[in-house]
Design a protein around this motif. Structure first.
Motif: not given
Length: 702
Positions: A78, A103-104, A107
């Motif tokens: 992404e 978001r990745r 994390r």
């Protein structure tokens, strides 16, 4: 490939290249190199030169083609897709890929990348609804807070602005649930900025918004937030009640991050009330790690370290801090890492490693974007060490710390600041102001934790205040207040706190103890405390009172201590910190702190500059080198130069006969030999020179 800024798949390059044989030519020429199925430029400078030569409209078209090709190959990266989407001006694609990339990254612990992706999405979010923009703003606020970008960022949006915008957007959207959650988030950010009153106000409003909506995860988080605020304001009973409400809701909804946070707060409150707390504190990070809530795990590391430092369990604290710094470094949690390094500097100060404490504190102010909360401890530390050493600049730090503590309005912060000011006034022999500050600390303390309560009681007595001590008092303070100086000194010594042991010796008023205190203060470089001790000894009529700093420190032109001088010499020889540690049998971290102290004292930016300062005349710059130069100068002044005069007088002497003349010439020759040996070895004595002068005087008298 030039516009991608990273290696490209061979099949992607082949699909996009209108002339595939050209790729083979580029590989053959060496401009490109193959790395398995990837192609890349051999040199980054070549890629940059080509990328800069591409016209803007061509580059935009290339990014469009790359984005389409990557979509056709079902690319799962992404971040790469968001990069090409932005470069091609495709806002819809940016909003599709950038939030997912953020978001990745979050994390994976890459919080800088996560914040950058949120900012990228927000640049294209003008046309979307308030709810979507609010979610993007909340993501940016969370990541910026983790990075310490509170309200100090100049080239990027800060956490407070993003949180305020999210709150406004949720209100615009009419979503009361998310509005309440946004208020809790804003409360936490305002506390980190040192605005305690505003933080509490936001937390209370959050609860008032959420409670009418019934039990929710958001309400659990609001309870946990206000519990933390009440704990910081020393309202431990209220904090515990709110923390347990948060735990109940968190367990009901499976919100393990909130559960860990609330357990953490209850544990800290328990430690401040002398209740059982360790089981809760151990459970908090276990839950956080199981749920992969890295922020909460880091908070557990921080609070475990803070409790150990505040309870003066310094050996344990050193281990906790090291483990926490490693964890935060591995997961990109900059704010928590800074807080742990602040606690490390406080530990250095309490264990007498003042140079290391000063060096680390200066490093944090220079290299880290500290929040006011973290900066407060550094200012107190700099101020109190300077006051103990009798150095200038103590009050600039302590006055600024007092202003921050008043804004934060948390009793523990006020107590620490007032006690530091009381000590600084007392060391300056201003007992009236010292007593006033100690009484202000007492007023702020209330029934605070036993260790802080004990420190307040000791300073009330030390400054001559008539206020009585009350509340539970910790071990060494209790011994001192009870008149058992010996037990107090032994307790501080066991804890590894030489300055506090020296202060207990000074309080005893006995000559033997005062002499021990003077030695302790001299070893620490606490010249102001040493001066007070000398005055106390003089009042007792003591004789042979040592004066001044240690000889090696006084003799060194830069004020380096013996160990620092050794480290500087090895730096000049080109050794790494690891090698220096091996040579001196100390840890690499200790070498790091010695190097920081050396750079600060020499006023140079790096170790290479320090090596250049030491290298040209390292022998002369060292204390031993200075003494060596003095010895050799003495040999010249008192041996070699006078020897020529003695020999000349002996040769021209007309009285006393040949025996006196010959004896004088022999003595002059011996003086010359003595002087030459002194120049060669640095071991020239003055006895023979003095004898020769007496002989010459006797001859002149005859």
């Amino acid at each position: 490939m030039a516009v991608r800024a990273q290696p490209a798949c061979r099949h992607l390059c082949t699909a996009m290249c209108p002339n595939p044989p050209a790729l083979d030519e580029l590989l053959a020429s060496g401009l490109l190199v193959a790395d398995g199925r990837w192609l890349r430029f051999r040199h980054e400078t070549a890629r940059l030169a080509i990328a800069q030569a591409i016209p803007a409209h061509r580059a935009r078209s290339m990014h469009q083609q790359l984005l389409a090709a990557l979509c056709g190959h079902c690319c799962a990266d992404e971040a790469r897709m968001a990069f090409h989407a932005e470069a091609s001006g495709n806002g819809e694609a940016v909003l599709r890929y950038a939030p997912a990339a953020g978001r990745r990254a979050a994390r994976l612990g890459s919080h800088h990348e996560a914040a950058a992706q949120c900012e990228r999405a927000l640049r294209f979010a003008d046309g979307v609804g308030p709810a979507e923009r609010a979610e993007l703003s909340e993501g940016l606020a969370d990541e910026a807070a983790l990075l310490g970008r509170l309200s100090v960022a100049e080239d990027a949006e800060d956490a407070e602005d993003a949180a305020e915008r999210a709150l406004s957007l949720w209100r615009e959207a009419g979503d009361r649930l998310r509005e309440g959650a946004a208020l809790a988030r804003l409360s936490r950010i305002k506390w980190s900025m040192g605005r305690g009153r505003d933080a509490v106000a936001a937390a209370r409003v959050s609860m008032s918004v959420l409670e009418p909506l019934g039990p929710t995860v958001e309400l659990a988080r609001a309870y946990a937030t206000l519990a933390n605020q009440r704990m910081l304001f020393a309202e431990y009973g209220t904090a515990t009640t709110l923390a347990r409400r948060a735990q109940e809701l968190a367990e009901r909804f499976g919100a393990t991050d909130v559960l860990s946070d609330a357990l953490n707060t209850e544990a800290v409150s328990g430690s401040c009330q002398s209740l059982e707390w360790l089981v809760l504190m151990r459970r908090a990070p276990d839950i956080a790690l199981a749920g992969r809530h890295r922020k909460q795990a880091a908070r557990a590391h921080v609070n475990l370290s803070v409790i150990a430092v505040e309870q003066w369990r310094l050996a344990e604290a050193e281990r906790y801090i090291a483990e926490g710094i490693d964890y935060c470094g591995d997961h990109g949690l900059a704010t928590c890492a800074i807080r742990l390094r602040c606690e490390q500097a406080k530990l250095f100060e309490r264990t007498g490693r003042w140079d290391e404490a000063m060096a680390l504190t200066h490093e944090l102010f220079r290299d880290a974007d500290q929040s006011p909360v973290n900066g407060l401890g550094g200012l107190i530390r700099l101020g109190v060490i300077r006051a103990r050493r009798g150095e200038v600049g103590a009050w600039e730090c302590l006055d600024e710390a007092a202003a921050i503590a008043d804004d934060q309005d948390e009793p523990p912060c006020k107590v620490g600041t007032r006690l530091a000011s009381a000590e600084a006034h007392w060391l300056a022999d201003d007992h009236m102001e010292a007593r006033r500050e100690a009484e202000l600390a007492d007023q702020a303390a209330g029934t605070s934790v036993p260790w802080q309560r004990g420190a307040v009681a000791v300073w009330l007595r030390r400054t001559g205040s008539e206020r009585p001590a009350y509340g539970e008092v910790a071990g060494p303070h209790c011994h001192l207040l009870g008149g058992d100086t010996t037990r107090a000194v032994h307790a501080w010594t066991r804890l590894g706190c030489p300055y506090e042991a020296g202060m207990a010796l000074l309080d005893s008023g006995h000559e033997t103890s005062l002499r021990q205190a003077l030695t302790t203060f001299a070893d620490l470089g606490a010249s102001a405390a040493a001066a007070l001790t000398r005055r106390a000894l003089r009042r007792l009529g003591a004789r042979a009172i040592p004066t001044g700093p240690r000889g090696t420190t006084r003799a060194h032109p830069f004020g380096l201590k013996r160990r620092e001088h050794e480290v500087l010499g090895l730096i000049a020889e080109g050794h790494t910190n690891a090698r220096i540690g091996e040579r001196l049998f100390i840890s690499v971290k200790t070498v790091d702190h010695h190097v920081s102290a050396i750079l600060a004292k020499l006023g140079v930016p790096d170790r290479a500059a320090a090596g250049r300062v030491a290298r040209p005349s390292s022998a002369q710059r060292s204390p031993d080198g200075i003494l060596e130069c003095r010895r050799r100068s003495r040999c010249w002044v008192f041996s070699i130069a006078p020897s020529a005069l003695v020999i000349t007088l002996g040769a021209r002497c007309r009285t006393g006969g040949n025996g006196v003349r010959i004896a004088t010439i022999i003595i002059g020759a011996l003086m010359a030999v003595n002087g030459i040996l002194g120049l060669l070895t640095g071991q020239g004595g003055l006895g023979l020179a003095a004898a020769a002068v007496r002989v010459v005087s006797a001859v002149g008298a005859e």
